[in-house]
Scaffold this active site. Structure first.
Site, PDB file in Angstrom:
ATOM      1  N   LYS A  24     -67.011  38.927  -1.409  1.00 24.20           N
ATOM      2  CA  LYS A  24     -67.589  39.859  -2.382  1.00 24.20           C
ATOM      3  C   LYS A  24     -68.917  39.305  -2.427  1.00 24.20           C
ATOM      4  O   LYS A  24     -68.983  38.214  -2.408  1.00 24.20           O
ATOM      5  CB  LYS A  24     -67.025  39.868  -3.810  1.00 24.20           C
ATOM      6  CG  LYS A  24     -65.459  40.013  -3.521  1.00 24.20           C
ATOM      7  CD  LYS A  24     -64.692  39.945  -4.932  1.00 24.20           C
ATOM      8  CE  LYS A  24     -63.292  39.911  -4.914  1.00 24.20           C
ATOM      9  NZ  LYS A  24     -63.006  38.486  -4.772  1.00 24.20           N
ATOM     10  N   HIS A  64     -69.052  43.133  -5.667  1.00 25.15           N
ATOM     11  CA  HIS A  64     -68.494  42.284  -6.575  1.00 25.15           C
ATOM     12  C   HIS A  64     -68.341  43.049  -7.982  1.00 25.15           C
ATOM     13  O   HIS A  64     -67.511  43.081  -8.728  1.00 25.15           O
ATOM     14  CB  HIS A  64     -68.877  40.829  -6.867  1.00 25.15           C
ATOM     15  CG  HIS A  64     -67.782  39.997  -7.283  1.00 25.15           C
ATOM     16  ND1 HIS A  64     -67.852  38.674  -7.088  1.00 25.15           N
ATOM     17  CD2 HIS A  64     -66.757  40.182  -7.970  1.00 25.15           C
ATOM     18  CE1 HIS A  64     -66.863  37.979  -7.481  1.00 25.15           C
ATOM     19  NE2 HIS A  64     -66.177  38.841  -8.218  1.00 25.15           N
ATOM     20  N   ASP A  88     -58.300  36.537  -0.382  1.00 26.99           N
ATOM     21  CA  ASP A  88     -59.298  37.024  -1.207  1.00 26.99           C
ATOM     22  C   ASP A  88     -60.202  35.785  -1.615  1.00 26.99           C
ATOM     23  O   ASP A  88     -59.885  35.097  -2.682  1.00 26.99           O
ATOM     24  CB  ASP A  88     -58.835  37.839  -2.345  1.00 26.99           C
ATOM     25  CG  ASP A  88     -59.989  38.385  -3.124  1.00 26.99           C
ATOM     26  OD1 ASP A  88     -60.364  39.815  -2.704  1.00 26.99           O
ATOM     27  OD2 ASP A  88     -60.507  37.995  -4.340  1.00 26.99           O
ATOM     28  N   TYR A 144     -67.398  32.630  -6.025  1.00 26.20           N
ATOM     29  CA  TYR A 144     -66.435  31.732  -6.184  1.00 26.20           C
ATOM     30  C   TYR A 144     -66.781  30.092  -5.916  1.00 26.20           C
ATOM     31  O   TYR A 144     -66.161  29.190  -6.377  1.00 26.20           O
ATOM     32  CB  TYR A 144     -65.104  31.858  -5.650  1.00 26.20           C
ATOM     33  CG  TYR A 144     -64.425  33.391  -6.045  1.00 26.20           C
ATOM     34  CD1 TYR A 144     -64.664  33.951  -7.048  1.00 26.20           C
ATOM     35  CD2 TYR A 144     -63.445  33.549  -5.363  1.00 26.20           C
ATOM     36  CE1 TYR A 144     -64.309  35.211  -7.545  1.00 26.20           C
ATOM     37  CE2 TYR A 144     -62.707  35.005  -5.715  1.00 26.20           C
ATOM     38  CZ  TYR A 144     -63.388  35.804  -6.863  1.00 26.20           C
ATOM     39  OH  TYR A 144     -62.506  36.781  -7.269  1.00 26.20           O
TER      40      TYR A 144
END
Ligand code: A2P
Length: 275
Positions: A75, A108, A45, A50
Protein backbone atom coordinates in the site's frame (compact mmCIF):
# COMPACT_ATOMS: atom_id res chain seq x y z
CA UNK A 1 -3.52 -27.16 3.66
CA UNK A 2 -5.22 -25.79 0.57
CA UNK A 3 -6.78 -22.35 0.85
CA UNK A 4 -9.68 -21.37 -1.42
CA UNK A 5 -9.29 -18.34 -3.63
CA UNK A 6 -11.59 -15.51 -4.63
CA UNK A 7 -11.50 -14.13 -8.15
CA UNK A 8 -10.83 -10.41 -8.42
CA UNK A 9 -12.63 -8.32 -11.05
CA UNK A 10 -9.63 -8.64 -13.40
CA UNK A 11 -9.56 -12.46 -13.15
CA UNK A 12 -6.62 -12.64 -10.72
CA UNK A 13 -7.00 -15.25 -7.95
CA UNK A 14 -6.51 -14.12 -4.34
CA UNK A 15 -6.22 -16.64 -1.46
CA UNK A 16 -9.20 -16.10 0.81
CA UNK A 17 -7.11 -15.76 3.97
CA UNK A 18 -3.98 -13.65 4.14
CA UNK A 19 -1.42 -12.79 6.76
CA UNK A 20 -1.61 -9.29 8.24
CA UNK A 21 1.86 -7.95 9.08
CA UNK A 22 1.16 -4.76 11.06
CA UNK A 23 2.77 -4.02 13.58
CA UNK A 24 5.73 -6.27 12.69
CA UNK A 25 8.87 -4.33 11.79
CA UNK A 26 11.76 -5.22 9.49
CA UNK A 27 13.77 -6.78 12.30
CA UNK A 28 11.08 -9.28 13.39
CA UNK A 29 9.07 -9.88 10.21
CA UNK A 30 11.36 -12.32 8.37
CA UNK A 31 11.12 -15.34 10.72
CA UNK A 32 7.34 -14.87 10.98
CA UNK A 33 7.08 -15.02 7.17
CA UNK A 34 9.06 -18.27 7.10
CA UNK A 35 6.81 -19.85 9.75
CA UNK A 36 3.67 -18.58 8.04
CA UNK A 37 4.65 -19.82 4.58
CA UNK A 38 5.56 -23.21 6.05
CA UNK A 39 2.14 -23.28 7.72
CA UNK A 40 0.48 -22.70 4.34
CA UNK A 41 -0.02 -18.94 3.98
CA UNK A 42 0.20 -17.82 0.37
CA UNK A 43 -1.17 -14.28 0.76
CA UNK A 44 0.79 -11.63 2.68
CA UNK A 45 -0.33 -8.07 3.33
CA UNK A 46 2.24 -5.34 3.91
CA UNK A 47 2.52 -1.58 3.36
CA UNK A 48 5.21 1.06 2.88
CA UNK A 49 3.98 2.70 6.09
CA UNK A 50 4.45 -0.44 8.21
CA UNK A 51 8.24 -0.31 7.89
CA UNK A 52 8.46 -4.07 7.40
CA UNK A 53 8.73 -4.60 3.64
CA UNK A 54 12.46 -5.44 3.83
CA UNK A 55 11.73 -8.05 6.50
CA UNK A 56 8.76 -9.43 4.58
CA UNK A 57 10.85 -9.75 1.41
CA UNK A 58 13.70 -11.35 3.34
CA UNK A 59 11.32 -13.85 4.92
CA UNK A 60 9.86 -14.79 1.54
CA UNK A 61 13.36 -15.46 0.19
CA UNK A 62 14.34 -17.37 3.34
CA UNK A 63 11.27 -19.59 2.95
CA UNK A 64 12.53 -20.78 -0.43
CA UNK A 65 9.07 -20.55 -1.99
CA UNK A 66 8.73 -19.51 -5.63
CA UNK A 67 7.55 -15.91 -5.94
CA UNK A 68 4.65 -16.87 -8.21
CA UNK A 69 3.22 -19.11 -5.47
CA UNK A 70 2.52 -16.02 -3.36
CA UNK A 71 0.01 -13.19 -3.46
CA UNK A 72 1.69 -10.04 -2.08
CA UNK A 73 -0.21 -6.83 -1.31
CA UNK A 74 1.40 -3.50 -0.54
CA UNK A 75 0.00 0.00 0.00
CA UNK A 76 1.07 3.56 -0.69
CA UNK A 77 0.21 6.16 1.94
CA UNK A 78 -0.07 9.95 1.69
CA UNK A 79 3.60 10.46 0.90
CA UNK A 80 2.93 8.94 -2.52
CA UNK A 81 -0.45 10.54 -3.28
CA UNK A 82 -0.99 13.18 -5.96
CA UNK A 83 0.44 13.74 -9.45
CA UNK A 84 2.58 10.75 -10.38
CA UNK A 85 4.18 10.13 -6.99
CA UNK A 86 2.84 6.57 -6.94
CA UNK A 87 5.36 5.61 -9.65
CA UNK A 88 8.26 6.25 -7.29
CA UNK A 89 6.24 4.78 -4.43
CA UNK A 90 5.78 1.44 -6.14
CA UNK A 91 9.43 1.36 -7.17
CA UNK A 92 10.43 1.97 -3.55
CA UNK A 93 8.13 -0.84 -2.33
CA UNK A 94 9.64 -3.23 -4.89
CA UNK A 95 13.17 -2.14 -3.91
CA UNK A 96 12.43 -2.81 -0.23
CA UNK A 97 10.71 -6.13 -0.93
CA UNK A 98 13.35 -7.03 -3.53
CA UNK A 99 10.59 -8.22 -5.81
CA UNK A 100 9.78 -7.52 -9.46
CA UNK A 101 6.07 -7.02 -8.88
CA UNK A 102 3.32 -6.99 -6.28
CA UNK A 103 0.04 -8.80 -6.85
CA UNK A 104 -2.03 -5.95 -5.47
CA UNK A 105 -1.21 -2.30 -4.80
CA UNK A 106 -3.59 -0.23 -2.66
CA UNK A 107 -4.14 3.45 -1.93
CA UNK A 108 -3.69 3.12 1.83
CA UNK A 109 -6.09 5.89 2.89
CA UNK A 110 -8.39 8.16 0.87
CA UNK A 111 -7.19 11.32 2.71
CA UNK A 112 -10.23 13.18 1.34
CA UNK A 113 -9.13 16.58 2.64
CA UNK A 114 -6.23 16.42 0.23
CA UNK A 115 -8.54 15.49 -2.64
CA UNK A 116 -5.79 13.61 -4.47
CA UNK A 117 -7.06 10.07 -4.54
CA UNK A 118 -8.52 10.40 -8.04
CA UNK A 119 -5.26 11.66 -9.56
CA UNK A 120 -3.39 9.00 -7.57
CA UNK A 121 -5.69 6.34 -8.97
CA UNK A 122 -5.10 7.56 -12.54
CA UNK A 123 -1.40 6.97 -11.92
CA UNK A 124 -2.22 3.53 -10.44
CA UNK A 125 -4.04 2.73 -13.71
CA UNK A 126 -0.83 3.39 -15.65
CA UNK A 127 1.15 1.14 -13.29
CA UNK A 128 -0.81 -1.95 -14.34
CA UNK A 129 0.65 -1.73 -17.86
CA UNK A 130 4.22 -1.73 -16.48
CA UNK A 131 3.87 -5.28 -15.16
CA UNK A 132 5.04 -4.15 -11.73
CA UNK A 133 1.57 -4.67 -10.28
CA UNK A 134 -1.07 -7.24 -11.26
CA UNK A 135 -4.09 -5.60 -9.63
CA UNK A 136 -4.94 -2.27 -8.02
CA UNK A 137 -7.30 -1.47 -5.17
CA UNK A 138 -8.00 0.84 -2.28
CA UNK A 139 -8.12 0.72 1.50
CA UNK A 140 -10.26 2.54 4.06
CA UNK A 141 -12.58 3.96 1.38
CA UNK A 142 -16.26 4.67 2.05
CA UNK A 143 -18.94 4.12 -0.63
CA UNK A 144 -18.90 7.90 -1.26
CA UNK A 145 -15.17 7.81 -1.97
CA UNK A 146 -15.67 4.81 -4.26
CA UNK A 147 -18.56 6.51 -6.11
CA UNK A 148 -16.35 9.53 -6.76
CA UNK A 149 -13.41 7.39 -7.85
CA UNK A 150 -15.47 5.23 -10.19
CA UNK A 151 -17.10 8.24 -11.81
CA UNK A 152 -13.75 9.84 -12.65
CA UNK A 153 -11.60 6.85 -13.65
CA UNK A 154 -11.54 3.74 -15.84
CA UNK A 155 -10.48 0.74 -13.74
CA UNK A 156 -12.77 -0.30 -10.89
CA UNK A 157 -10.77 -1.11 -7.72
CA UNK A 158 -10.29 -4.86 -7.27
CA UNK A 159 -10.54 -4.64 -3.49
CA UNK A 160 -11.38 -2.29 -0.64
CA UNK A 161 -9.47 -3.26 2.50
CA UNK A 162 -11.28 -1.98 5.60
CA UNK A 163 -11.25 -2.55 9.33
CA UNK A 164 -13.95 -5.17 9.82
CA UNK A 165 -14.74 -7.55 12.68
CA UNK A 166 -17.90 -8.75 14.45
CA UNK A 167 -17.75 -5.51 16.46
CA UNK A 168 -17.39 -3.34 13.34
CA UNK A 169 -19.34 -5.01 10.53
CA UNK A 170 -19.72 -2.08 8.09
CA UNK A 171 -22.78 -3.43 6.23
CA UNK A 172 -22.92 -0.48 3.81
CA UNK A 173 -19.36 -0.99 2.66
CA UNK A 174 -19.77 -4.75 2.34
CA UNK A 175 -22.99 -4.32 0.32
CA UNK A 176 -21.30 -1.76 -1.92
CA UNK A 177 -18.47 -4.17 -2.61
CA UNK A 178 -20.89 -6.96 -3.51
CA UNK A 179 -22.87 -4.68 -5.82
CA UNK A 180 -19.78 -3.47 -7.68
CA UNK A 181 -17.62 -6.61 -7.72
CA UNK A 182 -15.07 -5.12 -5.32
CA UNK A 183 -13.71 -7.74 -2.90
CA UNK A 184 -13.85 -6.59 0.72
CA UNK A 185 -10.69 -7.45 2.68
CA UNK A 186 -11.00 -7.32 6.48
CA UNK A 187 -8.08 -5.80 8.37
CA UNK A 188 -7.86 -6.53 12.09
CA UNK A 189 -10.56 -9.21 11.69
CA UNK A 190 -9.87 -10.46 15.24
CA UNK A 191 -10.42 -7.04 16.79
CA UNK A 192 -6.68 -6.52 17.35
CA UNK A 193 -6.58 -8.96 20.23
CA UNK A 194 -9.30 -7.12 22.16
CA UNK A 195 -11.87 -8.82 24.41
CA UNK A 196 -13.85 -9.74 21.27
CA UNK A 197 -12.36 -13.22 21.42
CA UNK A 198 -13.83 -13.86 24.89
CA UNK A 199 -17.36 -12.99 23.78
CA UNK A 200 -19.82 -15.67 25.02
CA UNK A 201 -21.68 -15.93 21.69
CA UNK A 202 -18.43 -16.78 19.94
CA UNK A 203 -17.45 -19.16 22.75
CA UNK A 204 -20.70 -21.12 22.41
CA UNK A 205 -20.35 -21.47 18.64
CA UNK A 206 -16.68 -22.36 19.02
CA UNK A 207 -17.50 -25.10 21.50
CA UNK A 208 -20.12 -26.58 19.17
CA UNK A 209 -17.58 -27.00 16.36
CA UNK A 210 -14.51 -27.77 18.45
CA UNK A 211 -12.90 -24.57 17.21
CA UNK A 212 -11.59 -21.40 18.88
CA UNK A 213 -13.37 -18.05 18.93
CA UNK A 214 -10.76 -16.70 16.50
CA UNK A 215 -11.50 -19.52 14.06
CA UNK A 216 -15.24 -18.81 14.32
CA UNK A 217 -14.63 -15.12 13.54
CA UNK A 218 -12.50 -16.02 10.53
CA UNK A 219 -15.09 -18.53 9.33
CA UNK A 220 -17.78 -15.82 9.66
CA UNK A 221 -15.66 -13.74 7.25
CA UNK A 222 -15.52 -16.66 4.81
CA UNK A 223 -19.30 -17.21 4.99
CA UNK A 224 -19.80 -13.54 4.11
CA UNK A 225 -17.40 -13.76 1.14
CA UNK A 226 -14.84 -11.52 2.84
CA UNK A 227 -11.07 -12.01 2.83
CA UNK A 228 -9.70 -11.73 6.38
CA UNK A 229 -6.00 -10.96 6.96
CA UNK A 230 -5.40 -11.80 10.64
CA UNK A 231 -2.01 -10.94 12.08
CA UNK A 232 -0.17 -13.38 14.29
CA UNK A 233 3.47 -13.85 15.12
CA UNK A 234 2.74 -17.01 17.11
CA UNK A 235 3.30 -20.34 15.28
CA UNK A 236 0.33 -22.07 16.94
CA UNK A 237 -2.06 -19.22 16.19
CA UNK A 238 -0.72 -18.84 12.65
CA UNK A 239 -1.68 -22.44 11.95
CA UNK A 240 -4.97 -22.17 13.83
CA UNK A 241 -6.01 -19.12 11.79
CA UNK A 242 -5.71 -21.06 8.52
CA UNK A 243 -7.65 -24.05 9.79
CA UNK A 244 -11.14 -22.73 9.08
CA UNK A 245 -12.12 -24.59 5.92
CA UNK A 246 -13.41 -27.84 7.45
CA UNK A 247 -16.59 -26.48 9.04
CA UNK A 248 -19.40 -24.06 8.23
CA UNK A 249 -21.71 -21.76 10.18
CA UNK A 250 -25.48 -21.79 9.92
CA UNK A 251 -27.23 -18.61 8.71
CA UNK A 252 -28.48 -18.10 12.29
CA UNK A 253 -24.94 -18.30 13.63
CA UNK A 254 -23.70 -15.85 11.00
CA UNK A 255 -26.51 -13.47 12.01
CA UNK A 256 -25.75 -13.87 15.73
CA UNK A 257 -22.11 -12.96 15.13
CA UNK A 258 -23.05 -9.99 12.94
CA UNK A 259 -25.30 -8.81 15.79
CA UNK A 260 -22.20 -8.33 17.98
CA UNK A 261 -21.61 -5.02 16.17
CA UNK A 262 -21.37 -2.28 18.81
CA UNK A 263 -22.11 0.51 16.35
CA UNK A 264 -18.94 2.24 17.46
CA UNK A 265 -17.36 2.46 14.03
CA UNK A 266 -14.03 4.14 13.82
CA UNK A 267 -13.85 6.93 11.27
CA UNK A 268 -12.39 5.79 7.99
CA UNK A 269 -12.19 9.17 6.32
CA UNK A 270 -9.97 10.92 8.82
CA UNK A 271 -6.86 12.54 7.45
CA UNK A 272 -4.70 10.30 9.53
CA UNK A 273 -2.52 7.35 8.78
CA UNK A 274 -2.81 4.44 11.14
CA UNK A 275 -2.92 0.72 10.53
P1 A2P B 1 -0.12 -12.78 18.30
O1 A2P B 1 0.64 -12.14 17.18
O2 A2P B 1 0.67 -12.88 19.56
O3 A2P B 1 -0.77 -14.10 17.90
P2 A2P B 1 -5.90 -8.54 14.28
O4 A2P B 1 -5.44 -9.38 13.13
O5 A2P B 1 -7.38 -8.47 14.42
O6 A2P B 1 -5.26 -7.15 14.25
O7 A2P B 1 -5.42 -9.24 15.62
C1 A2P B 1 -4.06 -9.43 15.89
C2 A2P B 1 -3.90 -9.69 17.36
O8 A2P B 1 -4.62 -10.88 17.71
C3 A2P B 1 -2.47 -9.91 17.72
O9 A2P B 1 -2.28 -9.35 19.01
C4 A2P B 1 -2.33 -11.44 17.76
O10 A2P B 1 -1.36 -11.79 18.70
C5 A2P B 1 -3.71 -11.88 18.21
N1 A2P B 1 -4.11 -13.16 17.62
C6 A2P B 1 -3.89 -13.59 16.37
N2 A2P B 1 -4.44 -14.81 16.16
C7 A2P B 1 -5.04 -15.15 17.32
C8 A2P B 1 -5.78 -16.30 17.74
N3 A2P B 1 -6.01 -17.33 16.93
N4 A2P B 1 -6.24 -16.30 19.02
C9 A2P B 1 -6.01 -15.28 19.85
N5 A2P B 1 -5.32 -14.17 19.51
C10 A2P B 1 -4.83 -14.10 18.26
Amino acid sequence: MSIPTVTLNNGVQMPQIGLGTWPLKDHDAAPVMVTAIEAGYRHIDTAYRYGNQRGVGQGVRDSGIAREELFITSKLDGEFQGQDRAIAGLDECLRQLQMDYVDLLLIHWPLPQRNEYVSTWKTFETLVATGKVRSIGVSNFTPAHLDHLRAETTICPATNQIQLSPRITRPDQVAYGRAHNIVTVSWSPLGQGSDLLSDPTLAAIAQKYGKTAAQVVLRWNIELGLVPIPKSANPVRLTQNLDVFDFGLTPAEVAAITALDTGAETRVDADVVGH
